[in-house]
Structure formats: C-alpha cells, structure tokens
Scaffold this motif. Structure first.
Motif, PDB file in Angstrom:
ATOM      1  N   ASP A  21       0.849  -1.189   0.000  1.00  0.00           N
ATOM      2  CA  ASP A  21       0.000   0.000   0.000  1.00  0.00           C
ATOM      3  C   ASP A  21       0.887   1.242   0.000  1.00  0.00           C
ATOM      4  O   ASP A  21       2.115   1.155   0.089  1.00  0.00           O
ATOM      5  CB  ASP A  21      -1.002  -0.012   1.157  1.00  0.00           C
ATOM      6  N   THR A  23       1.515   3.644   2.164  1.00  0.00           N
ATOM      7  CA  THR A  23       2.352   3.849   3.349  1.00  0.00           C
ATOM      8  C   THR A  23       3.575   2.939   3.316  1.00  0.00           C
ATOM      9  O   THR A  23       4.696   3.380   3.583  1.00  0.00           O
ATOM     10  CB  THR A  23       1.547   3.606   4.638  1.00  0.00           C
ATOM     11  N   GLU A  71      -6.375   0.159  -1.811  1.00  0.00           N
ATOM     12  CA  GLU A  71      -6.741   0.474  -0.437  1.00  0.00           C
ATOM     13  C   GLU A  71      -7.996   1.338  -0.436  1.00  0.00           C
ATOM     14  O   GLU A  71      -8.361   1.909  -1.466  1.00  0.00           O
ATOM     15  CB  GLU A  71      -5.583   1.160   0.288  1.00  0.00           C
ATOM     16  N   LEU A  73     -10.256   4.296  -0.445  1.00  0.00           N
ATOM     17  CA  LEU A  73     -10.061   5.711  -0.776  1.00  0.00           C
ATOM     18  C   LEU A  73     -11.415   6.364  -1.022  1.00  0.00           C
ATOM     19  O   LEU A  73     -12.422   5.688  -1.213  1.00  0.00           O
ATOM     20  CB  LEU A  73      -9.223   5.850  -2.051  1.00  0.00           C
ATOM     21  N   ARG A 108      -7.302   9.341   1.136  1.00  0.00           N
ATOM     22  CA  ARG A 108      -7.589   8.219   2.036  1.00  0.00           C
ATOM     23  C   ARG A 108      -8.971   8.412   2.657  1.00  0.00           C
ATOM     24  O   ARG A 108      -9.390   9.537   2.926  1.00  0.00           O
ATOM     25  CB  ARG A 108      -6.552   8.144   3.144  1.00  0.00           C
ATOM     26  N   ASP A 110     -11.680   8.929   5.200  1.00  0.00           N
ATOM     27  CA  ASP A 110     -11.755   9.579   6.510  1.00  0.00           C
ATOM     28  C   ASP A 110     -13.140  10.183   6.612  1.00  0.00           C
ATOM     29  O   ASP A 110     -13.473  11.116   5.874  1.00  0.00           O
ATOM     30  CB  ASP A 110     -10.673  10.659   6.616  1.00  0.00           C
ATOM     31  N   PHE A 131      -3.239   3.907  -4.394  1.00  0.00           N
ATOM     32  CA  PHE A 131      -3.118   5.321  -4.034  1.00  0.00           C
ATOM     33  C   PHE A 131      -1.733   5.800  -4.404  1.00  0.00           C
ATOM     34  O   PHE A 131      -0.730   5.258  -3.947  1.00  0.00           O
ATOM     35  CB  PHE A 131      -3.371   5.489  -2.530  1.00  0.00           C
TER      36      PHE A 131
END
Length: 157
Positions: A21, A23, A71, A73, A108, A110, A131
């Motif tokens: 991913d 990160t 991931e 999003l 991302r 949220d 992403f």
C-alpha cells in the motif's frame, strides 16, 4: 542478504513483484520480501515513495516490480473545474496526501473529511484502488513526500 540500492522507472522483465500500500511504499531502508518470497534489503540513499510499475534492482541484477496495493479511498468529484480547485484547496490546507486526476481527487478514507467535502457540495464515492499521491513542494520533484512540517509556518484559521 542481497540488497536493492536503486530503482528504475519502467520494468520489462521482472523476476518478481512486491505489492504494497502507499504507506509501505514510502521507504529508504527496510528488510522486504517479494510476493513469491525473495528476501532483500531495500537500501536507498534517501526515503522516497516507490511508484507503481517501478523496479527495485537487486545486486545480482534481478528486478522486483513494485505493485500498488488497492486500499480504501474516496474519489472526490465536483460540479465544475472551479469547484474542483476549491475542494483541492480545502484538502491541501489540511495537508492531506491527494492523488489528482483530470476530473477528480483521490484521498484516504476519513469520515470527517468526507462530511466536510459533502458539506462543500462535492460528490464523494468510496472506492478501493491503488493510491499514488502527489509529491511535496519542498525539493521533492520525484514525487516523494515528507510529513515533517518544520520547513514552513502558517495558520490553519
């Protein structure tokens, strides 16, 4: 342990892939394992965001292709170009990593940011996708990013 000390932009004949991913793709030095089990030490001169499709070159010449793992999003769309720019400004003012396309912004997931965007008139779709956010503005022309904020000061009023 075999090392990967540099990368190439495009891969033509990869020995394997490594799926990470966003990160996990922002690295400098870390023990890693490819999708089929090749263990290696990533040992780059500086931290950078490894991009989908790039290749990590091992000391023995093999290349491991970087794959961006999907991931959760949000895909943010606006009513017109000006509105999209206004939404981008709001997201940038909050220092959120964002992937910019011609007609949308990906961020991302949220729920607080989603509520804000909807309140500003955006259409927000939940998606599962790789992403690949934009790089930072401070000496990061290769689209790497850095989350330190010691380089500038401003108000979030």
């Amino acid at each position: 342990m075999i090392r990967a000390t540099h990368f190439i932009d495009h891969v033509h004949d990869a020995a394997d892939t490594i799926t990470l991913d966003e990160t996990a793709r922002h690295r400098r030095r870390l023990k890693m394992q490819s999708d089929s089990g090749i263990s290696f030490l990533l040992d780059l001169p500086e931290a950078r965001l490894l991009r989908h499709g790039e290749g990590l070159v091992l000391e023995d010449g093999r290349v491991i292709e970087v794959q961006a793992e999907p991931e959760p999003l949000y895909e943010v769309r606006a009513r017109d170009e000006k509105h999209l720019l206004q939404l981008a400004w709001q997201l940038g003012n909050r220092h959120l990593p964002a992937q910019i396309t011609a007609d949308s912004i990906r961020i991302r997931a949220d729920h607080v940011i989603k509520a804000m965007l909807i309140g500003l008139g955006a259409k927000v779709a939940e998606i599962n996708a790789p992403f690949d956010p934009e790089g930072g503005a401070y000496g990061q022309a290769d689209n790497t990013h850095d989350h330190s904020h010691g380089h500038h000061a401003h108000s979030h009023d």
